[in-house]
Motif scaffolding. Structure first.
Motif, PDB file in Angstrom:
ATOM      1  N   ILE A 331      32.809 -18.662  24.117  1.00 45.14           N
ATOM      2  CA  ILE A 331      33.559 -17.612  23.429  1.00 45.14           C
ATOM      3  C   ILE A 331      32.708 -16.347  23.421  1.00 45.14           C
ATOM      4  O   ILE A 331      31.564 -16.349  22.953  1.00 45.14           O
ATOM      5  CB  ILE A 331      33.915 -18.049  21.992  1.00 45.14           C
ATOM      6  CG1 ILE A 331      34.832 -19.280  22.048  1.00 45.14           C
ATOM      7  CG2 ILE A 331      34.579 -16.909  21.228  1.00 45.14           C
ATOM      8  CD1 ILE A 331      35.158 -19.855  20.678  1.00 45.14           C
ATOM      9  N   ALA A 332      33.252 -15.272  23.938  1.00 47.40           N
ATOM     10  CA  ALA A 332      32.463 -14.047  24.147  1.00 47.40           C
ATOM     11  C   ALA A 332      32.011 -13.414  22.838  1.00 47.40           C
ATOM     12  O   ALA A 332      30.898 -12.900  22.735  1.00 47.40           O
ATOM     13  CB  ALA A 332      33.258 -13.046  24.982  1.00 47.40           C
ATOM     14  N   ASP A 333      32.856 -13.417  21.837  1.00 47.08           N
ATOM     15  CA  ASP A 333      32.512 -12.803  20.552  1.00 47.08           C
ATOM     16  C   ASP A 333      31.510 -13.704  19.822  1.00 47.08           C
ATOM     17  O   ASP A 333      31.796 -14.876  19.542  1.00 47.08           O
ATOM     18  CB  ASP A 333      33.768 -12.615  19.708  1.00 47.08           C
ATOM     19  CG  ASP A 333      33.482 -11.908  18.407  1.00 47.08           C
ATOM     20  OD1 ASP A 333      33.059 -12.600  17.449  1.00 47.08           O
ATOM     21  OD2 ASP A 333      33.671 -10.681  18.327  1.00 47.08           O
ATOM     22  N   PHE A 334      30.336 -13.142  19.477  1.00 51.20           N
ATOM     23  CA  PHE A 334      29.256 -13.938  18.911  1.00 51.20           C
ATOM     24  C   PHE A 334      29.682 -14.649  17.633  1.00 51.20           C
ATOM     25  O   PHE A 334      29.474 -15.861  17.476  1.00 51.20           O
ATOM     26  CB  PHE A 334      28.038 -13.044  18.637  1.00 51.20           C
ATOM     27  CG  PHE A 334      26.831 -13.809  18.161  1.00 51.20           C
ATOM     28  CD1 PHE A 334      25.928 -14.349  19.063  1.00 51.20           C
ATOM     29  CD2 PHE A 334      26.599 -13.999  16.804  1.00 51.20           C
ATOM     30  CE1 PHE A 334      24.820 -15.067  18.625  1.00 51.20           C
ATOM     31  CE2 PHE A 334      25.501 -14.710  16.358  1.00 51.20           C
ATOM     32  CZ  PHE A 334      24.596 -15.255  17.272  1.00 51.20           C
ATOM     33  N   GLU A 335      30.257 -13.938  16.688  1.00 49.11           N
ATOM     34  CA  GLU A 335      30.635 -14.536  15.409  1.00 49.11           C
ATOM     35  C   GLU A 335      31.773 -15.534  15.570  1.00 49.11           C
ATOM     36  O   GLU A 335      31.785 -16.592  14.930  1.00 49.11           O
ATOM     37  CB  GLU A 335      31.011 -13.448  14.400  1.00 49.11           C
ATOM     38  CG  GLU A 335      29.842 -12.541  14.016  1.00 49.11           C
ATOM     39  CD  GLU A 335      28.686 -13.309  13.383  1.00 49.11           C
ATOM     40  OE1 GLU A 335      28.938 -14.351  12.748  1.00 49.11           O
ATOM     41  OE2 GLU A 335      27.530 -12.872  13.546  1.00 49.11           O
ATOM     42  N   ALA A 336      32.728 -15.209  16.421  1.00 49.03           N
ATOM     43  CA  ALA A 336      33.877 -16.098  16.618  1.00 49.03           C
ATOM     44  C   ALA A 336      33.475 -17.399  17.298  1.00 49.03           C
ATOM     45  O   ALA A 336      34.196 -18.406  17.203  1.00 49.03           O
ATOM     46  CB  ALA A 336      34.948 -15.380  17.439  1.00 49.03           C
ATOM     47  N   ALA A 337      32.328 -17.392  17.971  1.00 51.23           N
ATOM     48  CA  ALA A 337      31.866 -18.581  18.684  1.00 51.23           C
ATOM     49  C   ALA A 337      31.172 -19.585  17.765  1.00 51.23           C
ATOM     50  O   ALA A 337      30.820 -20.687  18.200  1.00 51.23           O
ATOM     51  CB  ALA A 337      30.911 -18.178  19.796  1.00 51.23           C
ATOM     52  N   ARG A 338      30.979 -19.225  16.489  1.00 49.22           N
ATOM     53  CA  ARG A 338      30.238 -20.074  15.557  1.00 49.22           C
ATOM     54  C   ARG A 338      31.180 -20.627  14.494  1.00 49.22           C
ATOM     55  O   ARG A 338      31.861 -19.865  13.803  1.00 49.22           O
ATOM     56  CB  ARG A 338      29.100 -19.269  14.908  1.00 49.22           C
ATOM     57  CG  ARG A 338      28.153 -18.648  15.949  1.00 49.22           C
ATOM     58  CD  ARG A 338      27.106 -17.772  15.300  1.00 49.22           C
ATOM     59  NE  ARG A 338      26.169 -18.542  14.476  1.00 49.22           N
ATOM     60  CZ  ARG A 338      25.086 -19.138  14.963  1.00 49.22           C
ATOM     61  NH1 ARG A 338      24.803 -19.053  16.263  1.00 49.22           N
ATOM     62  NH2 ARG A 338      24.285 -19.805  14.173  1.00 49.22           N
ATOM     63  N   PHE A 339      31.208 -21.954  14.362  1.00 45.44           N
ATOM     64  CA  PHE A 339      32.123 -22.621  13.440  1.00 45.44           C
ATOM     65  C   PHE A 339      31.294 -23.354  12.387  1.00 45.44           C
ATOM     66  O   PHE A 339      30.741 -24.431  12.647  1.00 45.44           O
ATOM     67  CB  PHE A 339      33.012 -23.603  14.192  1.00 45.44           C
ATOM     68  CG  PHE A 339      33.865 -22.962  15.252  1.00 45.44           C
ATOM     69  CD1 PHE A 339      35.165 -22.541  14.963  1.00 45.44           C
ATOM     70  CD2 PHE A 339      33.367 -22.739  16.540  1.00 45.44           C
ATOM     71  CE1 PHE A 339      35.947 -21.936  15.939  1.00 45.44           C
ATOM     72  CE2 PHE A 339      34.142 -22.144  17.514  1.00 45.44           C
ATOM     73  CZ  PHE A 339      35.435 -21.739  17.222  1.00 45.44           C
ATOM     74  N   PRO A 340      31.144 -22.782  11.195  1.00 44.37           N
ATOM     75  CA  PRO A 340      30.306 -23.409  10.168  1.00 44.37           C
ATOM     76  C   PRO A 340      30.926 -24.702   9.635  1.00 44.37           C
ATOM     77  O   PRO A 340      32.151 -24.817   9.509  1.00 44.37           O
ATOM     78  CB  PRO A 340      30.220 -22.349   9.074  1.00 44.37           C
ATOM     79  CG  PRO A 340      31.426 -21.498   9.269  1.00 44.37           C
ATOM     80  CD  PRO A 340      31.717 -21.505  10.740  1.00 44.37           C
ATOM     81  N   VAL A 341      30.061 -25.675   9.330  1.00 40.84           N
ATOM     82  CA  VAL A 341      30.479 -26.928   8.705  1.00 40.84           C
ATOM     83  C   VAL A 341      29.790 -26.996   7.345  1.00 40.84           C
ATOM     84  O   VAL A 341      28.559 -26.902   7.265  1.00 40.84           O
ATOM     85  CB  VAL A 341      30.107 -28.151   9.559  1.00 40.84           C
ATOM     86  CG1 VAL A 341      30.706 -29.424   8.954  1.00 40.84           C
ATOM     87  CG2 VAL A 341      30.584 -27.969  11.000  1.00 40.84           C
ATOM     88  N   LEU A 342      30.562 -27.130   6.286  1.00 45.25           N
ATOM     89  CA  LEU A 342      30.059 -27.004   4.927  1.00 45.25           C
ATOM     90  C   LEU A 342      29.927 -28.361   4.241  1.00 45.25           C
ATOM     91  O   LEU A 342      30.628 -29.325   4.583  1.00 45.25           O
ATOM     92  CB  LEU A 342      30.992 -26.106   4.112  1.00 45.25           C
ATOM     93  CG  LEU A 342      31.375 -24.760   4.739  1.00 45.25           C
ATOM     94  CD1 LEU A 342      32.283 -23.977   3.795  1.00 45.25           C
ATOM     95  CD2 LEU A 342      30.134 -23.949   5.100  1.00 45.25           C
TER      96      LEU A 342
END
Length: 384
Positions: A331-342
Motif C-alpha cells: 500500500i503506497a500510503d504509509f499510514e494506510a499501510a499500517r493496521f494496528p492491533v489493540l
C-alpha cells in the motif's frame, strides 16, 4: 532398579518404513505415584526433549542412590512421524502432512466407554474407584481400532500415559516465558504448587476439552468424562493427580543452563509428590495465580502482512493499547499501510507469534488478564 530403555514400535503402515518411540523408564512398573512426561509431540519444538535429556542425568543419580519410589516414564521424542517431515530443508512438525491434523488434537476421548465397562462396580469411595477407572481405560484403549499411522501413534502414547498420576506434555510457544495449561479435578492447589515450582509466568485451568482433545486433556480429563457419563454424585470419580501442558518459553529458547534448571524443578516436584525421595527445599514464590482459561485473551491479525510488535513479551497492557501493527508494504500510503492491533483487555502480554508474517485471521499474541473475560466465554482456547 536401574533405568530401562524401551523401544515401542509403531505398526508398519507404509511398506519399507518403520517408526518407533524411545521410552526411558525408572522405578518399578506399577509403583505409585507414576509420572509420565513427553516432549516434541509438536515435533519441531526442541525445548522439551532437551529438558528430558537433562532430567535423565538427574534421575540416573537418584536411581543410583536408591531414591526412586514411584514409576517414571519419559518419552523425549513423542512424534517420530512429525520429526521426519522435512520439505526442501524446512521442518514441518506441528501438523500431520497426510491428514493435515494438528498433532496435539484428536486423542481418544474414552470416558463413556470406560463408564460402560465399569458398570455397577463403582463404589462410594473415590480412592477405591481409581484403579477401576484405570483398568477399564487400558481395556478400552486396547480395543480401539487404528487406521492411520497417526492413529497408531495416538494410541501408543495414550496407553503409556492413561494410568499416570501426573502427566505433563512439554511444548513451546513462539516468543514467551514459561507458562502452563492444566486440567485439575478438584481444586487449584495442585496446579498452584506445580506452577510455583516451575516458575510459570501465566497458568490457566482448562475448560472441558472434548472439541479439541489435546493429549494432556485426553489423559487428565478422563475422570471428568467418566463422572459425566455415570452422573452419580454418590459414587465419586476424581482425578488423583495432575495433568497439563507446559509451554517451555519460545521455540528458540534452547539452552543447556535453562533446560537444566527446568529439569531440576521437575525433579523437585517429583520429590514433593513422593515419586523421588529427598528434600525439594522451600516452594518458590508463585509468579502468577492459576486462572480460568477465560482469563486468556487472544489477538488476531486483521489482514495479511508483516507483524511489527510495539511492546515486548512481559509488557503490562491496558485495554485499547497497541500491541502490534500489521504492515502491508504494497500500500503506497504509509499510514494506510499500517493496521494496528489493540489489546482487548488489561493484562500481561505473555505470548507472541514467532513468525513475522501474519496471515489474516491468525492468532498473533496472547494476554494473561487479571480476571475471567466475558467475551472469551464459550470460545476455544486452541488456535491451530
Amino acid at each position: 532398579m536401574p533405568r530401562s530403555i524401551q523401544t515401542v514400535s509403531l505398526p508398519v503402515v507404509v511398506q519399507g518404513t518403520e517408526r518407533s518411540l524411545q521410552v526411558f523408564r525408572y522405578g518399578e512398573a506399577g509403583a505409585r505415584p507414576k509420572i509420565y512426561i513427553q516432549g516434541a509431540l509438536h515435533a519441531g519444538e526442541m525445548p522439551g526433549p532437551l529438558v528430558i535429556h537433562h532430567l535423565t542425568r538427574l534421575l540416573d543419580e537418584m536411581d543410583a542412590a536408591g531414591r526412586i519410589r514411584g514409576e517414571i516414564v519419559l518419552v523425549p521424542f513423542a512424534n517420530p512421524i512429525g520429526f521426519a517431515q522435512d520439505l526442501s530443508g524446512t521442518h514441518y512438525g506441528r501438523f500431520d502432512q497426510a491428514s493435515r491434523e494438528n498433532y496435539n488434537r484428536g486423542f481418544p476421548w474414552i470416558g463413556a466407554e470406560v463408564a460402560a465397562l465399569i458398570g455397577d462396580r463403582l463404589t462410594t469411595d473415590a480412592t477405591a474407584n481409581v484403579p477401576l477407572v484405570r483398568a477399564a481405560a487400558h481395556k478400552v484403549l486396547e480395543h480401539i481400532p487404528a487406521r492411520t499411522e497417526f492413529d497408531h501413534l495416538r494410541l501408543a502414547l495414550m496407553r503409556m500415559a492413561i494410568d499416570a498420576d501426573y502427566c505433563f506434555d512439554l511444548h513451546c510457544a513462539g516468543e514467551a516465558p514459561l507458562y502452563i495449561y492444566c486440567d485439575d479435578d478438584p481444586g487449584e492447589e495442585r496446579i498452584a504448587e506445580f506452577a510455583a515450582q516451575l516458575g510459570s509466568e501465566a497458568t490457566f485451568i482448562h475448560a472441558y476439552m472434548e472439541d479439541g482433545r489435546p493429549f494432556s486433556s485426553a489423559v487428565g480429563q478422563l475422570w471428568l468424562q467418566v463422572a459425566r457419563a455415570l452422573d452419580d454424585s454418590g459414587k465419586p470419580v476424581r482425578q488423583p493427580g495432575l495433568s497439563g501442558t507446559v509451554e517451555l518459553r519460545g521455540s528458540r529458547d534452547v539452552d543447556d543452563a535453562v533446560s537444566a534448571a527446568d529439569a531440576l524443578n521437575l525433579l523437585r516436584y517429583m520429590m514433593r509428590r513422593g515419586i523421588v525421595t529427598g528434600d525439594p527445599g522451600p516452594l518458590p514464590e508463585a509468579k502468577s495465580a492459576p486462572m480460568p482459561i477465560t482469563a486468556c485473551d487472544h489477538g488476531y491479525a486483521p489482514c495479511t502482512g508483516i507483524i511489527v510488535y510495539s511492546v515486548p513479551v512481559g509488557a503490562r497492557l491496558r485495554q485499547g493499547q497497541e500491541v502490534c501493527c500489521i504492515v502491508d508494504p504494497g500500500i503506497a500510503d504509509f499510514e494506510a499501510a499500517r493496521f494496528p492491533v489493540l489489546a482487548g483487555c488489561d493484562g500481561v502480554l505473555f505470548d507472541r507469534a514467532g513468525d513475522r508474517l501474519a496471515r489474516a485471521g491468525e492468532q498473533i499474541f496472547r494476554i494473561a488478564a487479571e480476571e475471567p473475560l466475558a467475551h472469551r466465554i464459550g470460545k476455544t482456547a486452541l488456535d491451530d
